[in-house]
Scaffold this motif. Structure first.
Motif, short mmCIF file in Angstrom:
data_model
loop_
_atom_site.label_atom_id
_atom_site.label_comp_id
_atom_site.label_asym_id
_atom_site.label_seq_id
_atom_site.Cartn_x
_atom_site.Cartn_y
_atom_site.Cartn_z
N VAL A 182 0.86 -1.18 0.00
CA VAL A 182 0.00 0.00 0.00
C VAL A 182 0.90 1.23 0.00
CG1 VAL A 182 -1.80 1.30 1.18
CG2 VAL A 182 -1.85 -1.20 1.22
N LEU A 183 0.70 2.08 -0.97
CA LEU A 183 1.52 3.29 -1.13
C LEU A 183 0.70 4.52 -0.78
CD1 LEU A 183 3.14 2.46 -4.60
CD2 LEU A 183 3.99 1.87 -2.32
N HIS A 184 1.37 5.53 -0.26
CA HIS A 184 0.68 6.79 -0.03
C HIS A 184 1.40 7.92 -0.76
CE1 HIS A 184 3.69 7.03 3.38
NE2 HIS A 184 3.81 8.25 2.88
N ILE A 185 0.64 8.95 -1.08
CA ILE A 185 1.18 10.14 -1.73
C ILE A 185 1.55 11.13 -0.64
CG2 ILE A 185 0.64 12.05 -3.28
CD1 ILE A 185 -1.49 10.04 -4.53
N THR A 186 2.81 11.48 -0.56
CA THR A 186 3.27 12.36 0.51
C THR A 186 2.61 13.73 0.41
OG1 THR A 186 5.39 11.20 0.56
CG2 THR A 186 5.30 13.38 1.58
N GLN A 187 2.06 14.19 1.51
CA GLN A 187 1.40 15.49 1.57
C GLN A 187 2.16 16.42 2.51
OE1 GLN A 187 -2.90 13.16 1.41
NE2 GLN A 187 -2.78 15.07 2.56
N HIS A 188 1.96 17.71 2.29
CA HIS A 188 2.73 18.69 3.06
C HIS A 188 1.84 19.77 3.68
CE1 HIS A 188 6.50 17.05 1.38
NE2 HIS A 188 5.80 16.92 0.26
N GLY A 189 0.52 19.58 3.60
CA GLY A 189 -0.39 20.57 4.17
C GLY A 189 -1.14 20.01 5.36
N SER A 190 -2.32 20.58 5.62
CA SER A 190 -3.07 20.21 6.82
C SER A 190 -4.17 19.18 6.56
CB SER A 190 -3.72 21.47 7.43
OG SER A 190 -4.65 22.05 6.52
N THR A 191 -4.56 19.00 5.30
CA THR A 191 -5.66 18.08 5.02
C THR A 191 -5.25 16.64 5.26
OG1 THR A 191 -7.32 17.43 3.38
CG2 THR A 191 -5.11 17.86 2.56
N ARG A 192 -6.20 15.82 5.74
CA ARG A 192 -5.89 14.43 6.06
C ARG A 192 -5.68 13.58 4.82
NH1 ARG A 192 -8.05 9.63 6.19
NH2 ARG A 192 -9.97 10.36 5.23
N SER A 193 -6.43 13.87 3.76
CA SER A 193 -6.36 13.01 2.59
C SER A 193 -6.62 13.81 1.32
CB SER A 193 -7.39 11.89 2.69
OG SER A 193 -8.70 12.41 2.70
N LEU A 194 -6.24 13.21 0.20
CA LEU A 194 -6.50 13.80 -1.11
C LEU A 194 -7.83 13.30 -1.64
CD1 LEU A 194 -3.02 13.36 -2.82
CD2 LEU A 194 -4.13 15.54 -2.39
N ASN A 195 -8.45 14.09 -2.49
CA ASN A 195 -9.61 13.64 -3.26
C ASN A 195 -9.22 12.38 -4.04
OD1 ASN A 195 -10.74 13.74 -6.22
ND2 ASN A 195 -12.29 14.69 -4.95
N ALA A 196 -10.14 11.39 -4.08
CA ALA A 196 -9.83 10.12 -4.73
C ALA A 196 -9.45 10.30 -6.20
CB ALA A 196 -11.01 9.17 -4.61
N GLY A 197 -10.11 11.22 -6.89
CA GLY A 197 -9.78 11.48 -8.28
C GLY A 197 -8.37 12.05 -8.42
N ALA A 198 -8.00 12.95 -7.50
CA ALA A 198 -6.66 13.53 -7.54
C ALA A 198 -5.61 12.48 -7.22
CB ALA A 198 -6.57 14.69 -6.55
N ALA A 199 -5.90 11.63 -6.24
CA ALA A 199 -4.96 10.57 -5.88
C ALA A 199 -4.75 9.62 -7.05
CB ALA A 199 -5.48 9.81 -4.66
N ALA A 200 -5.83 9.29 -7.75
CA ALA A 200 -5.71 8.41 -8.91
C ALA A 200 -4.85 9.05 -9.99
CB ALA A 200 -7.10 8.08 -9.46
N ALA A 201 -5.04 10.33 -10.23
CA ALA A 201 -4.27 11.02 -11.27
C ALA A 201 -2.78 11.01 -10.94
CB ALA A 201 -4.77 12.46 -11.42
N ILE A 202 -2.44 11.24 -9.67
CA ILE A 202 -1.03 11.24 -9.27
C ILE A 202 -0.45 9.84 -9.41
CG2 ILE A 202 0.54 11.56 -7.33
CD1 ILE A 202 -1.37 13.80 -6.38
N ALA A 203 -1.19 8.83 -8.95
CA ALA A 203 -0.69 7.45 -9.02
C ALA A 203 -0.49 7.01 -10.46
CB ALA A 203 -1.66 6.52 -8.30
N LEU A 204 -1.45 7.32 -11.32
CA LEU A 204 -1.34 6.90 -12.71
C LEU A 204 -0.22 7.64 -13.43
CD1 LEU A 204 -3.98 5.52 -11.96
CD2 LEU A 204 -4.90 6.22 -14.17
N HIS A 205 -0.06 8.91 -13.11
CA HIS A 205 1.03 9.65 -13.74
C HIS A 205 2.38 9.14 -13.25
CE1 HIS A 205 3.55 13.28 -14.69
NE2 HIS A 205 2.90 13.09 -15.83
#
Length: 212
Positions: A182-205
């Protein structure tokens, strides 16, 4: 991201010159030639039938699949499907409820192979023989759960399943259990999680940067 600005009309109008000038090619749709093509497709596919576009995409699909859990009709599933289309995924897999909100997909699901699995175990059973030559497709979860590994710098399998959870709850324990990692996208702000669509775009890219 669209290049259109306010006031721009999307697509093209009827084929210039009328029916006498129509191309003699079975890939072209007479209705679109006559009335114009306002669909959200690249210019190379203007006036083509849906079937012709799918057939052409099938000749160059990337060997990764995108799966997303669907337990509460998450509105973001459509965005994930649209992203999978943008990166020409081999397939999209809806895990859980068969029905999902298609509005966010903006009809891009017509150009994909969309499959349904009742649960994560069924998805894993399918993946066990869905790889090249009947081999197993590795399962890669995308979620910022305890024990997950940063996606940055992590090698992704060329042929694999990228499995995302729902916007609100993330990957279920059952889904995490069938994943190789299970991989996570490193975040640097205050939000707990990314929008699922945004997470998919980052993972696919990320996959594209490594393999395409």
């Amino acid at each position: 991201m669209s290049g259109a600005t306010d006031g721009d009309e999307v697509g093209v109008g009827p084929w210039p010159g009328g029916p006498a000038a129509w191309p003699d090619d079975p890939r072209y749709d007479p209705e679109l030639l006559a009335h114009g093509d306002r669909r959200n497709v690249v210019d190379a596919y203007r006036y083509w039938t849906v079937e012709a576009i799918v057939a052409d995409l099938d000749t160059r699909r990337h060997p990764f699949h995108v799966a997303i859990e669907n337990w509460s009709h998450d509105l973001n599933i459509g965005s994930v499907v649209r992203t999978a289309n943008a990166f020409n995924s081999a397939g999209v897999h809806v895990v859980g409820r068969r029905r999902w909100n298609r509005r966010g997909a903006m009809v891009t699901d017509r150009y994909l192979h969309v499959h349904h699995h009742p649960d994560a175990a069924a998805l894993a059973t399918w993946a066990a023989g869905a790889g090249p030559g009947g081999t197993r497709l590795p399962m890669v979860g995308i979620d910022n759960v305890p024990g997950s590994v940063p996606i940055e710098g992590h090698p992704l399998p060329r042929a694999c399943v990228l499995l995302l959870g729902q916007e609100s709850t993330g990957l279920t324990q059952a889904a995490q259990a069938v994943c190789d990692v299970v991989l996570h996208i490193t975040q640097h702000g205050s939000t707990r999680s990314l929008n699922a669509g945004a997470a998919a775009a980052i993972a696919l890219h990320t996959w594209v940067l490594q393999h395409a």
